[in-house]
Write an enzyme that holds these catalytic residues in place. Structure first.
Site, mmCIF file in Angstrom:
data_model
loop_
_atom_site.group_PDB
_atom_site.id
_atom_site.type_symbol
_atom_site.label_atom_id
_atom_site.label_comp_id
_atom_site.label_asym_id
_atom_site.label_seq_id
_atom_site.Cartn_x
_atom_site.Cartn_y
_atom_site.Cartn_z
ATOM 1 C CB VAL A 1 30.375 -5.867 -27.774
ATOM 2 C CG1 VAL A 1 31.745 -6.175 -27.392
ATOM 3 C CG2 VAL A 1 29.469 -5.475 -26.793
ATOM 4 C CG HIS B 1 24.201 -13.613 -28.419
ATOM 5 N ND1 HIS B 1 23.726 -12.883 -27.294
ATOM 6 C CD2 HIS B 1 24.757 -12.938 -29.031
ATOM 7 C CE1 HIS B 1 24.168 -11.445 -27.590
ATOM 8 N NE2 HIS B 1 24.851 -11.513 -28.884
ATOM 9 C CG ASN C 1 23.062 -10.157 -32.735
ATOM 10 O OD1 ASN C 1 22.183 -10.721 -33.516
ATOM 11 N ND2 ASN C 1 22.845 -9.830 -31.474
ATOM 12 C CG ASP D 1 24.337 -11.029 -22.469
ATOM 13 O OD1 ASP D 1 24.310 -11.123 -23.809
ATOM 14 O OD2 ASP D 1 24.076 -9.882 -21.654
ATOM 15 C CB ILE D 2 25.998 -7.812 -18.242
ATOM 16 C CG1 ILE D 2 26.297 -7.123 -16.779
ATOM 17 C CG2 ILE D 2 25.650 -6.846 -19.318
ATOM 18 C CD1 ILE D 2 27.442 -6.216 -16.556
ATOM 19 C CG HIS E 1 29.497 -11.497 -28.837
ATOM 20 N ND1 HIS E 1 30.124 -10.440 -29.618
ATOM 21 C CD2 HIS E 1 28.260 -11.443 -28.697
ATOM 22 C CE1 HIS E 1 29.328 -9.572 -29.619
ATOM 23 N NE2 HIS E 1 27.996 -10.151 -29.302
HETATM 24 P P1 5GP Z 1 25.641 -8.103 -29.182
HETATM 25 O O1 5GP Z 1 24.431 -6.937 -29.247
HETATM 26 O O2 5GP Z 1 26.900 -7.403 -29.711
HETATM 27 O O3 5GP Z 1 25.468 -9.188 -30.127
HETATM 28 O O4 5GP Z 1 25.888 -8.446 -27.918
HETATM 29 C C1 5GP Z 1 26.611 -8.008 -26.758
HETATM 30 C C2 5GP Z 1 26.140 -8.605 -25.595
HETATM 31 O O5 5GP Z 1 27.097 -8.276 -24.644
HETATM 32 C C3 5GP Z 1 24.769 -7.965 -25.046
HETATM 33 O O6 5GP Z 1 23.805 -9.047 -25.084
HETATM 34 C C4 5GP Z 1 25.127 -7.317 -23.864
HETATM 35 O O7 5GP Z 1 24.201 -7.519 -22.642
HETATM 36 C C5 5GP Z 1 26.285 -8.140 -23.401
HETATM 37 N N1 5GP Z 1 27.432 -7.230 -22.594
HETATM 38 C C6 5GP Z 1 27.625 -5.918 -22.987
HETATM 39 N N2 5GP Z 1 28.362 -5.379 -22.106
HETATM 40 C C7 5GP Z 1 28.605 -6.577 -21.066
HETATM 41 C C8 5GP Z 1 29.539 -6.738 -19.889
HETATM 42 O O8 5GP Z 1 30.276 -5.856 -19.619
HETATM 43 N N3 5GP Z 1 29.592 -7.903 -19.466
HETATM 44 C C9 5GP Z 1 28.731 -8.911 -19.846
HETATM 45 N N4 5GP Z 1 28.842 -10.215 -19.423
HETATM 46 N N5 5GP Z 1 27.998 -8.756 -20.789
HETATM 47 C C10 5GP Z 1 28.010 -7.569 -21.386
#
Ligand code: 5GP
Length: 114
Positions: free
Chosen positions: A96, A102, A87, A30-31, A100
């Site tokens: 996103v 986590h 999520n 995760d970034i 995915h």
């Molecule tokens: P969500 O909030 O949709 O469950 O998780 C999306 C995750 O994607 C977040 O934890 C966010 O930090 C990660 N994320 C967003 N943009 C990028 C990216 O460009 N590269 C990577 N590796 N992770 C990302």
């Protein structure tokens, strides 16, 4: 339809730190990690949210957890413990819209979530 950030990573249009990849799944750091280990395990098939999972996806979604198990062992958090999270939509904190899993660990995690 515009590609999500994960589709761009899957298509190698933008870089990511990859820990696992096969023809169906990719796992990346995760970034913006919330713990020492924070890996996203992503099916290459575009499924926007958990609400769109179909019977045909059951093996694929199950494999995400098998890779979580493999990576938890690789990063030596299998014994100390970890959390796996999907999520979903706004209240679930999804940002996103390509499902995915986590994998989060390497420190004591708080519970319950806010
Ligand atoms: P969500 O909030 O949709 O469950 O998780 C999306 C995750 O994607 C977040 O934890 C966010 O930090 C990660 N994320 C967003 N943009 C990028 C990216 O460009 N590269 C990577 N590796 N992770 C990302």
């Amino acid at each position: 339809m515009n590609k999500t950030i994960f589709e761009k990573i899957i298509d190698k249009e933008i870089p990511a730190n990859i820990h696992y990849e096969d023809e169906n799944i990719i796992a990346i750091d995760d970034i913006n990690p919330v713990a020492p280990v924070h890996i996203l395990i992503i099916p290459k098939k575009k499924i926007s949210t958990l609400n769109e999972i179909e019977d045909i996806d059951i093996n694929l979604v199950g494999k995400l957890f098998k890779i979580a198990k493999f990576l938890a062992k690789k990063f030596e958090i299998d014994k100390s413990g970890y959390r796996t999270i999907f999520n979903c939509n706004e209240d679930g904190g999804q940002t996103v819209f390509h499902i995915h899993l986590h994998l989060i660990g390497g420190k004591k995690l708080g519970w319950p979530p806010g």
